[in-house]
Design a protein around this motif. Structure first.
Motif, PDB file in Angstrom:
ATOM      1  N   CYS A  22       0.908  -1.327   0.031  1.00 50.94           N
ATOM      2  CA  CYS A  22      -0.063   0.066   0.042  1.00 50.94           C
ATOM      3  C   CYS A  22       0.872   1.257  -0.039  1.00 50.94           C
ATOM      4  O   CYS A  22       0.222   2.288  -0.260  1.00 50.94           O
ATOM      5  N   VAL A  64      -1.698   3.918  -0.314  1.00 55.63           N
ATOM      6  CA  VAL A  64      -2.788   3.845  -1.186  1.00 55.63           C
ATOM      7  C   VAL A  64      -3.687   2.518  -0.861  1.00 55.63           C
ATOM      8  O   VAL A  64      -3.255   1.426  -1.087  1.00 55.63           O
ATOM      9  N   ARG A  92      -3.136  11.249  -5.756  1.00 55.08           N
ATOM     10  CA  ARG A  92      -4.088  10.103  -5.218  1.00 55.08           C
ATOM     11  C   ARG A  92      -5.301  10.521  -4.936  1.00 55.08           C
ATOM     12  O   ARG A  92      -5.623  11.773  -4.327  1.00 55.08           O
ATOM     13  N   SER A  93      -6.579  10.051  -5.364  1.00 53.17           N
ATOM     14  CA  SER A  93      -7.839  10.646  -5.203  1.00 53.17           C
ATOM     15  C   SER A  93      -8.806   9.432  -4.691  1.00 53.17           C
ATOM     16  O   SER A  93      -8.281   8.260  -4.453  1.00 53.17           O
ATOM     17  N   GLY A  94      -9.656   9.749  -3.994  1.00 50.16           N
ATOM     18  CA  GLY A  94     -10.666   8.713  -3.608  1.00 50.16           C
ATOM     19  C   GLY A  94     -10.881   9.066  -2.095  1.00 50.16           C
ATOM     20  O   GLY A  94     -10.915  10.341  -1.764  1.00 50.16           O
ATOM     21  N   PRO A 108      -6.583  -0.349  -1.707  1.00 51.20           N
ATOM     22  CA  PRO A 108      -7.071  -0.758  -3.007  1.00 51.20           C
ATOM     23  C   PRO A 108      -8.596  -0.325  -2.814  1.00 51.20           C
ATOM     24  O   PRO A 108      -9.220  -0.601  -1.772  1.00 51.20           O
ATOM     25  N   ILE A 109      -9.227  -0.104  -4.067  1.00 52.96           N
ATOM     26  CA  ILE A 109     -10.635  -0.139  -3.695  1.00 52.96           C
ATOM     27  C   ILE A 109     -11.089   1.562  -3.524  1.00 52.96           C
ATOM     28  O   ILE A 109     -11.855   2.345  -4.160  1.00 52.96           O
ATOM     29  N   LYS A 151       3.093   3.785  -1.472  1.00 55.06           N
ATOM     30  CA  LYS A 151       3.820   4.118  -2.924  1.00 55.06           C
ATOM     31  C   LYS A 151       4.655   5.437  -2.979  1.00 55.06           C
ATOM     32  O   LYS A 151       4.131   6.344  -2.091  1.00 55.06           O
ATOM     33  N   HIS A 172      -8.841   4.227  -2.994  1.00 54.48           N
ATOM     34  CA  HIS A 172      -7.945   4.981  -3.539  1.00 54.48           C
ATOM     35  C   HIS A 172      -7.682   4.730  -4.842  1.00 54.48           C
ATOM     36  O   HIS A 172      -7.512   3.605  -5.560  1.00 54.48           O
ATOM     37  N   LYS A 173      -7.410   5.776  -5.870  1.00 56.93           N
ATOM     38  CA  LYS A 173      -6.973   5.598  -6.939  1.00 56.93           C
ATOM     39  C   LYS A 173      -5.675   6.527  -7.466  1.00 56.93           C
ATOM     40  O   LYS A 173      -5.804   7.721  -6.814  1.00 56.93           O
ATOM     41  N   ILE A 174      -4.638   5.985  -7.916  1.00 56.26           N
ATOM     42  CA  ILE A 174      -3.335   6.955  -8.141  1.00 56.26           C
ATOM     43  C   ILE A 174      -3.005   6.873  -9.392  1.00 56.26           C
ATOM     44  O   ILE A 174      -3.358   6.045 -10.535  1.00 56.26           O
ATOM     45  N   GLU A 175      -2.514   8.227  -9.647  1.00 55.02           N
ATOM     46  CA  GLU A 175      -1.853   8.393 -11.122  1.00 55.02           C
ATOM     47  C   GLU A 175      -0.770   9.138 -10.941  1.00 55.02           C
ATOM     48  O   GLU A 175      -0.247   9.786  -9.992  1.00 55.02           O
TER      49      GLU A 175
END
Length: 215
Positions: free
Chosen positions: A30, A58, A42-44, A60-61, A32, A63-66
């Motif tokens: 988790c 991060v 990171r969004s969510g 999972p489910i 990163k 959070h979303k990372i780009e």
């Protein structure tokens, strides 16, 4: 010590070891950390968070990372032949000017770029060129029209500085790190259109200058 106490202690130690192992597995999965020259968006759950130097958790489910590319990208702009840039004396000039741009290294600018252009786009020089091409060319054409053709060769630095001044610093999270004029040369008459009033004036000017040089 009673046998059942030893057995209980062994189970407790084993359980603690499993918990510690599980913790480190979760930590590795988790946590990163951005690579050199990149930032994480990171969004969510918890809203949008930007990580530039430090790592970020991060889940999972939830959070979303780009990733956002913070390295310098080259925007190469070239106009030549019948698309040459028109100068003050109506002579067309073939030009190639390179701009080095990058996303500013602040959370606000990274977030702005992410929202306006998308994170993935920051890695692609072709897509970055599409963002700035029209704005940069408009500045080049506007400033070039204030110089006669021969002036451009003697005042390239002033020409460059005026282009940057006209473009300004409001680039929606990006900045221009450098601008290099690769070449400026006269567009051959063969590519000028005598039926175009501006080209017709340019052709006349070229012939006048050529005649003076011949004399």
């Amino acid at each position: 010590m009673p046998e059942h106490s030893i057995s209980f202690m062994g189970i407790a130690i084993s359980f603690i070891i499993i918990l510690i192992t599980f913790y480190f597995v979760i930590f590795l999965k988790c946590y990163k950390k951005p690579k050199q020259g990149q930032a994480i968006v990171r969004s969510g759950l918890g809203g949008v968070q930007i990580s530039i130097h430090r790592g970020i958790y991060v889940i999972p489910i939830f959070h979303k990372i780009e990733y956002v590319d913070l390295t310098i990208k080259k925007v190469e702009l070239e106009r030549k032949e019948n698309e040459g840039i028109i100068c003050k004396d109506f002579i067309r000039a073939d030009m190639k000017i390179n701009f080095n741009v990058r996303v500013l290294n602040t959370s606000n600018d990274i977030l702005l770029v992410s929202n306006m252009f998308g994170c993935e786009r920051t890695f692609d020089e072709t897509k970055i060129k599409q963002i700035f091409e029209a704005k940069f060319f408009e500045a080049i054409k506007t400033i070039a029209f204030t110089y006669e053709y021969e002036e451009l060769h003697h005042k390239k630095r002033e020409f460059r500085d005026e282009i940057l001044l006209l473009i300004g610093t409001d680039l929606n999270g990006y900045s221009i790190e450098d601008c290099v004029i690769e070449y400026i040369k006269q567009t051959p008459i063969a590519f000028l259109n005598p039926n175009n009033i501006l080209d017709a004036k340019g052709i006349k000017k070229i012939k006048e200058l050529t005649e003076i040089e011949n004399k």
